[in-house]
Write a protein that holds these residues in place. Structure first.
Motif, PDB file in Angstrom:
ATOM      1  N   PRO A  45       5.155   7.934  -8.470  1.00  0.00           N
ATOM      2  CA  PRO A  45       6.127   7.107  -7.737  1.00  0.00           C
ATOM      3  C   PRO A  45       5.716   5.634  -7.628  1.00  0.00           C
ATOM      4  O   PRO A  45       6.566   4.775  -7.353  1.00  0.00           O
ATOM      5  CB  PRO A  45       6.167   7.767  -6.348  1.00  0.00           C
ATOM      6  CG  PRO A  45       5.740   9.182  -6.585  1.00  0.00           C
ATOM      7  CD  PRO A  45       4.716   9.091  -7.676  1.00  0.00           C
ATOM      8  N   ASP A  46       4.441   5.333  -7.848  1.00  0.00           N
ATOM      9  CA  ASP A  46       3.961   3.946  -7.757  1.00  0.00           C
ATOM     10  C   ASP A  46       4.123   3.162  -9.057  1.00  0.00           C
ATOM     11  O   ASP A  46       3.958   1.939  -9.063  1.00  0.00           O
ATOM     12  CB  ASP A  46       2.470   3.945  -7.363  1.00  0.00           C
ATOM     13  CG  ASP A  46       2.245   4.603  -6.013  1.00  0.00           C
ATOM     14  OD1 ASP A  46       2.677   4.026  -5.014  1.00  0.00           O
ATOM     15  OD2 ASP A  46       1.667   5.698  -5.975  1.00  0.00           O
ATOM     16  N   LEU A  47       4.430   3.851 -10.146  1.00  0.00           N
ATOM     17  CA  LEU A  47       4.419   3.188 -11.456  1.00  0.00           C
ATOM     18  C   LEU A  47       5.383   2.005 -11.555  1.00  0.00           C
ATOM     19  O   LEU A  47       5.014   0.954 -12.091  1.00  0.00           O
ATOM     20  CB  LEU A  47       4.678   4.197 -12.579  1.00  0.00           C
ATOM     21  CG  LEU A  47       3.641   5.330 -12.698  1.00  0.00           C
ATOM     22  CD1 LEU A  47       3.970   6.223 -13.902  1.00  0.00           C
ATOM     23  CD2 LEU A  47       2.223   4.801 -12.809  1.00  0.00           C
TER      24      LEU A  47
ATOM     25  N   GLY B 154      -1.570   1.841  -5.519  1.00  0.00           N
ATOM     26  CA  GLY B 154      -0.896   3.138  -5.520  1.00  0.00           C
ATOM     27  C   GLY B 154      -1.615   4.092  -6.457  1.00  0.00           C
ATOM     28  O   GLY B 154      -2.393   3.657  -7.312  1.00  0.00           O
ATOM     29  N   ASP B 155      -1.353   5.405  -6.306  1.00  0.00           N
ATOM     30  CA  ASP B 155      -2.178   6.388  -7.025  1.00  0.00           C
ATOM     31  C   ASP B 155      -1.423   7.395  -7.874  1.00  0.00           C
ATOM     32  O   ASP B 155      -2.057   8.273  -8.468  1.00  0.00           O
ATOM     33  CB  ASP B 155      -3.039   7.168  -6.012  1.00  0.00           C
ATOM     34  CG  ASP B 155      -2.220   8.159  -5.202  1.00  0.00           C
ATOM     35  OD1 ASP B 155      -1.062   7.831  -4.857  1.00  0.00           O
ATOM     36  OD2 ASP B 155      -2.717   9.260  -4.928  1.00  0.00           O
ATOM     37  N   ASP B 156      -0.084   7.276  -7.933  1.00  0.00           N
ATOM     38  CA  ASP B 156       0.624   8.379  -8.611  1.00  0.00           C
ATOM     39  C   ASP B 156       1.944   7.887  -9.222  1.00  0.00           C
ATOM     40  O   ASP B 156       2.295   6.709  -9.084  1.00  0.00           O
ATOM     41  CB  ASP B 156       0.854   9.518  -7.607  1.00  0.00           C
ATOM     42  CG  ASP B 156       0.941  10.900  -8.270  1.00  0.00           C
ATOM     43  OD1 ASP B 156       1.200  10.970  -9.493  1.00  0.00           O
ATOM     44  OD2 ASP B 156       0.766  11.911  -7.571  1.00  0.00           O
TER      45      ASP B 156
ATOM     46  N   LEU C  20       0.831  -1.203   0.000  1.00  0.00           N
ATOM     47  CA  LEU C  20       0.000   0.000   0.000  1.00  0.00           C
ATOM     48  C   LEU C  20       0.866   1.254   0.000  1.00  0.00           C
ATOM     49  O   LEU C  20       1.896   1.318   0.688  1.00  0.00           O
ATOM     50  CB  LEU C  20      -0.880   0.033   1.257  1.00  0.00           C
ATOM     51  CG  LEU C  20      -1.880  -1.106   1.444  1.00  0.00           C
ATOM     52  CD1 LEU C  20      -2.524  -1.010   2.824  1.00  0.00           C
ATOM     53  CD2 LEU C  20      -2.931  -1.105   0.346  1.00  0.00           C
ATOM     54  N   ASP C  21       0.409   2.241  -0.738  1.00  0.00           N
ATOM     55  CA  ASP C  21       0.911   3.606  -0.672  1.00  0.00           C
ATOM     56  C   ASP C  21       0.121   4.296   0.455  1.00  0.00           C
ATOM     57  O   ASP C  21      -0.960   3.818   0.838  1.00  0.00           O
ATOM     58  CB  ASP C  21       0.627   4.249  -2.031  1.00  0.00           C
ATOM     59  CG  ASP C  21       0.923   5.718  -2.079  1.00  0.00           C
ATOM     60  OD1 ASP C  21       1.843   6.168  -1.367  1.00  0.00           O
ATOM     61  OD2 ASP C  21       0.223   6.424  -2.847  1.00  0.00           O
ATOM     62  N   ILE C  22       0.616   5.383   1.000  1.00  0.00           N
ATOM     63  CA  ILE C  22      -0.137   6.097   2.041  1.00  0.00           C
ATOM     64  C   ILE C  22      -0.935   7.257   1.441  1.00  0.00           C
ATOM     65  O   ILE C  22      -2.162   7.224   1.389  1.00  0.00           O
ATOM     66  CB  ILE C  22       0.792   6.606   3.173  1.00  0.00           C
ATOM     67  CG1 ILE C  22       1.362   5.409   3.964  1.00  0.00           C
ATOM     68  CG2 ILE C  22       0.008   7.546   4.108  1.00  0.00           C
ATOM     69  CD1 ILE C  22       2.248   5.799   5.133  1.00  0.00           C
ATOM     70  N   ASP C  23      -0.233   8.290   0.979  1.00  0.00           N
ATOM     71  CA  ASP C  23      -0.928   9.523   0.575  1.00  0.00           C
ATOM     72  C   ASP C  23      -1.756   9.302  -0.698  1.00  0.00           C
ATOM     73  O   ASP C  23      -1.232   8.906  -1.733  1.00  0.00           O
ATOM     74  CB  ASP C  23       0.089  10.653   0.372  1.00  0.00           C
ATOM     75  CG  ASP C  23       0.785  11.001   1.684  1.00  0.00           C
ATOM     76  OD1 ASP C  23       0.096  11.437   2.611  1.00  0.00           O
ATOM     77  OD2 ASP C  23       2.012  10.784   1.786  1.00  0.00           O
ATOM     78  N   GLY C  24      -3.046   9.527  -0.596  1.00  0.00           N
ATOM     79  CA  GLY C  24      -3.942   9.318  -1.727  1.00  0.00           C
ATOM     80  C   GLY C  24      -4.487   7.906  -1.828  1.00  0.00           C
ATOM     81  O   GLY C  24      -5.288   7.606  -2.708  1.00  0.00           O
ATOM     82  N   VAL C  25      -4.041   7.027  -0.907  1.00  0.00           N
ATOM     83  CA  VAL C  25      -4.511   5.633  -0.908  1.00  0.00           C
ATOM     84  C   VAL C  25      -5.067   5.283   0.477  1.00  0.00           C
ATOM     85  O   VAL C  25      -6.254   5.022   0.632  1.00  0.00           O
ATOM     86  CB  VAL C  25      -3.383   4.671  -1.324  1.00  0.00           C
ATOM     87  CG1 VAL C  25      -3.782   3.221  -1.083  1.00  0.00           C
ATOM     88  CG2 VAL C  25      -3.057   4.883  -2.804  1.00  0.00           C
TER      89      VAL C  25
HETATM   90 MG   LIG Z   1       0.239   8.406  -3.269  1.00  0.00          MG
END
Ligand SMILES: [Mg+2]
Length: 172
Positions: free
Chosen positions: A118-120, A114-116, A21-26
């Protein structure tokens, strides 16, 4: 990468042993409240927290990788029972590879939500690439699955329900 139909999605979800999991936006809605001394406050969605506890109880590992440092998030994640946490991580891929190897898993056994941008690298690597309804276009473009909920509003719970459901481990 294209969206998968329900059968393809279930086949991939059955392989998953760890959800990253990502934190910010997730785990949060992506908003940062900045206090007078620069301290950051974020909101967490209780239904997501319940889902994380459920996942861990049902044997699905949860790992968290975030680019930002946050002592309060570290405490909350530990309280939820998460043991694989990497905060303040500028490049997520090496952290992912370290955790994946420590867990003894293959990419096909890992999912990432993830949402952005850096998650790609993770979304392109894992067996199940997941993103949130209000993700950046770049994440939407390479995800196998998109939640109905927005980040910080139940997307994590949806992802956990999907994986546990495919594995027949979602309590009625
Ligand atoms: Mg994020």
């Amino acid at each position: 990468m294209a969206r998968l139909d329900d059968d393809q999605l279930a086949a991939r979800a059955r392989q998953i042993r760890c959800l990253f999991l990502d934190i910010d936006g997730v785990l949060t809605d992506g908003l940062l409240y900045i206090g007078p001394n620069g301290e950051e406050t974020k909101t967490n969605f209780v239904r997501d927290g319940y889902g994380i506890k459920l996942a861990l109880r049902q044997g699905l590992q949860i790992a968290v990788i975030s680019g930002r440092p946050s002592a309060s998030m570290q405490r909350r994640l530990e309280w939820l029972g998460i043991r694989h946490i990497a905060l303040d991580t500028q490049d997520k891929e090496p952290a992912y590879l370290r955790m994946r190897d420590a867990l003894g898993l293959a990419d096909a056994q890992c999912a990432h939500l993830g949402d952005d941008v850096p998650d790609l690298p993770l979304l392109r690597r894992v067996g199940l690439a997941m993103t949130v309804a209000d993700a950046h276009d770049s994440a939407l473009a390479c995800a196998h699955w998109v939640s109905r909920s927005a980040g910080g509003r139940g997307a994590v719970r949806e992802a956990i329900d999907l994986i546990l459901g495919a594995q027949g481990r979602l309590p009625a």
